[in-house]
Design an enzyme around this catalytic site. Structure first.
Site, PDB file in Angstrom:
ATOM      1  N   HIS A 100      -6.281  -3.111   0.945  1.00  0.00           N
ATOM      2  CA  HIS A 100      -4.949  -3.780   0.308  1.00  0.00           C
ATOM      3  C   HIS A 100      -4.216  -2.976  -0.580  1.00  0.00           C
ATOM      4  O   HIS A 100      -3.026  -3.232  -0.551  1.00  0.00           O
ATOM      5  CB  HIS A 100      -5.864  -4.846  -0.608  1.00  0.00           C
ATOM      6  CG  HIS A 100      -4.751  -5.655  -1.576  1.00  0.00           C
ATOM      7  ND1 HIS A 100      -4.230  -6.659  -1.112  1.00  0.00           N
ATOM      8  CD2 HIS A 100      -4.457  -5.389  -2.658  1.00  0.00           C
ATOM      9  CE1 HIS A 100      -3.389  -7.139  -1.930  1.00  0.00           C
ATOM     10  NE2 HIS A 100      -3.562  -6.299  -3.118  1.00  0.00           N
ATOM     11  N   GLU A 101      -4.709  -1.987  -1.409  1.00  0.00           N
ATOM     12  CA  GLU A 101      -3.991  -1.164  -2.065  1.00  0.00           C
ATOM     13  C   GLU A 101      -3.045  -0.268  -1.216  1.00  0.00           C
ATOM     14  O   GLU A 101      -1.958  -0.027  -1.484  1.00  0.00           O
ATOM     15  CB  GLU A 101      -4.744  -0.308  -3.424  1.00  0.00           C
ATOM     16  CG  GLU A 101      -5.718  -0.979  -3.897  1.00  0.00           C
ATOM     17  CD  GLU A 101      -4.804  -2.183  -4.775  1.00  0.00           C
ATOM     18  OE1 GLU A 101      -3.601  -1.975  -5.164  1.00  0.00           O
ATOM     19  OE2 GLU A 101      -5.541  -3.180  -5.144  1.00  0.00           O
ATOM     20  N   HIS A 104      -0.158  -1.973  -0.327  1.00  0.00           N
ATOM     21  CA  HIS A 104       1.207  -1.681  -1.182  1.00  0.00           C
ATOM     22  C   HIS A 104       1.812  -0.706  -1.107  1.00  0.00           C
ATOM     23  O   HIS A 104       3.121  -0.673  -0.942  1.00  0.00           O
ATOM     24  CB  HIS A 104       0.596  -1.830  -2.763  1.00  0.00           C
ATOM     25  CG  HIS A 104       0.110  -3.261  -3.156  1.00  0.00           C
ATOM     26  ND1 HIS A 104       1.058  -4.457  -3.068  1.00  0.00           N
ATOM     27  CD2 HIS A 104      -0.995  -3.680  -3.689  1.00  0.00           C
ATOM     28  CE1 HIS A 104       0.527  -5.349  -3.700  1.00  0.00           C
ATOM     29  NE2 HIS A 104      -0.716  -5.190  -3.875  1.00  0.00           N
ATOM     30  N   HIS A 108       5.899  -0.297  -0.017  1.00  0.00           N
ATOM     31  CA  HIS A 108       6.875   0.518  -0.677  1.00  0.00           C
ATOM     32  C   HIS A 108       7.559   1.381   0.324  1.00  0.00           C
ATOM     33  O   HIS A 108       8.685   1.431   0.219  1.00  0.00           O
ATOM     34  CB  HIS A 108       5.939   1.521  -1.628  1.00  0.00           C
ATOM     35  CG  HIS A 108       6.923   2.268  -2.667  1.00  0.00           C
ATOM     36  ND1 HIS A 108       6.305   3.146  -3.392  1.00  0.00           N
ATOM     37  CD2 HIS A 108       8.116   1.900  -2.981  1.00  0.00           C
ATOM     38  CE1 HIS A 108       7.411   3.559  -4.173  1.00  0.00           C
ATOM     39  NE2 HIS A 108       8.374   3.139  -3.872  1.00  0.00           N
TER      40      HIS A 108
HETATM   41 ZN   LIG Z   1      -2.356  -5.999  -4.606  1.00  0.00          ZN
END
Ligand SMILES: [Zn+2]
Length: 229
Positions: A100-101, A104, A108
């Protein structure tokens, strides 16, 4: 003053209950899936590394940070931070959160519009939540609550907007995470449901935060309307 107003509690309680329920669901999902090992034997850090490298993000470092559920992607440092549990864990929970991270970081890289918007809103939101405490107490001490009400409404409008943007960003990061985990074969078919459950439970806390911010905003608007009449 506000806390003597039964209407305030009427607005506050649904958000509070939803928040508590979301936290319980999240800790249940975490406690369960932190004990379920992944077939691949990958750690959270290993899975995130695979996803990042595959996207050409070899220069985005993954670091271990202290704390529980402190995992995040820092867009200003272009770096991934994973809690010890998820950095070293070879479990469904660790791999799911780490992916999940990494999601991100993919947002980006793709210059995903809502991700950029959320990033721009972070300093404004931080300022608003700091200002809120000061303004609230100034209003309380000097009996100027009516006068500061428009400012409080603006602050909660900013917070609501922030949560409104955060929610789809979080869902999208989880969507990207699952897509990459399955496409790269880091998680197998029978492990999909577990990953989804961990990520959905985390997303629910953002739903609760949005509901809570919206209800606070509505309450103060109602209060302002009432005091004008
Ligand atoms: Zn998150």
């Amino acid at each position: 003053m506000f806390w003597f107003d039964p209407v305030y509690w009427l607005f506050l309680i649904p958000g509070l209950l939803l928040g508590i329920w979301a936290q319980i669901k999240l800790s249940h999902a975490n406690r369960k899936y932190i004990q379920v090992p992944v077939d691949s034997g990958l750690t959270g850090a290993g899975a995130a590394r695979e996803i990042l490298d595959h996207a050409g993000l070899n220069d985005v470092p993954i670091a271990e940070i202290p704390g529980h559920l402190s995992d995040h992607y820092d867009p200003t440092k272009r770096a991934l931070f994973l809690s010890s549990d998820n950095f070293h864990g070879q479990t469904i929970a660790a791999v799911g959160v780490a992916a999940h991270e990494a999601g991100h970081a993919l947002q980006h890289q793709a210059a995903y519009g809502l991700f950029n918007m959320r990033m721009a809103l972070v300093p404004i939101t931080q300022f608003a939540s700091t200002a809120y405490m000061g303004i609230f107490f100034v209003g309380l001490i000097f009996g100027l609550l009516k006068a500061v009400l428009p400012i409080i409404i603006m602050i909660f409008a900013v917070m609501t907007l922030f949560q409104l943007v955060t929610l789809p960003v979080e869902y999208d990061a989880s969507r990207r995470a699952k897509e990459q985990l399955f496409r790269l074969g880091l998680v197998h078919e029978h492990e999909r449901a577990g990953v989804s459950r961990v990520l959905n439970a985390a997303a629910l806390t953002y739903v609760a935060a949005l509901v809570s911010a919206m209800l606070n905003l509505l309450y103060y608007i109602t209060l302002a309307r009432g005091s004008r009449n």
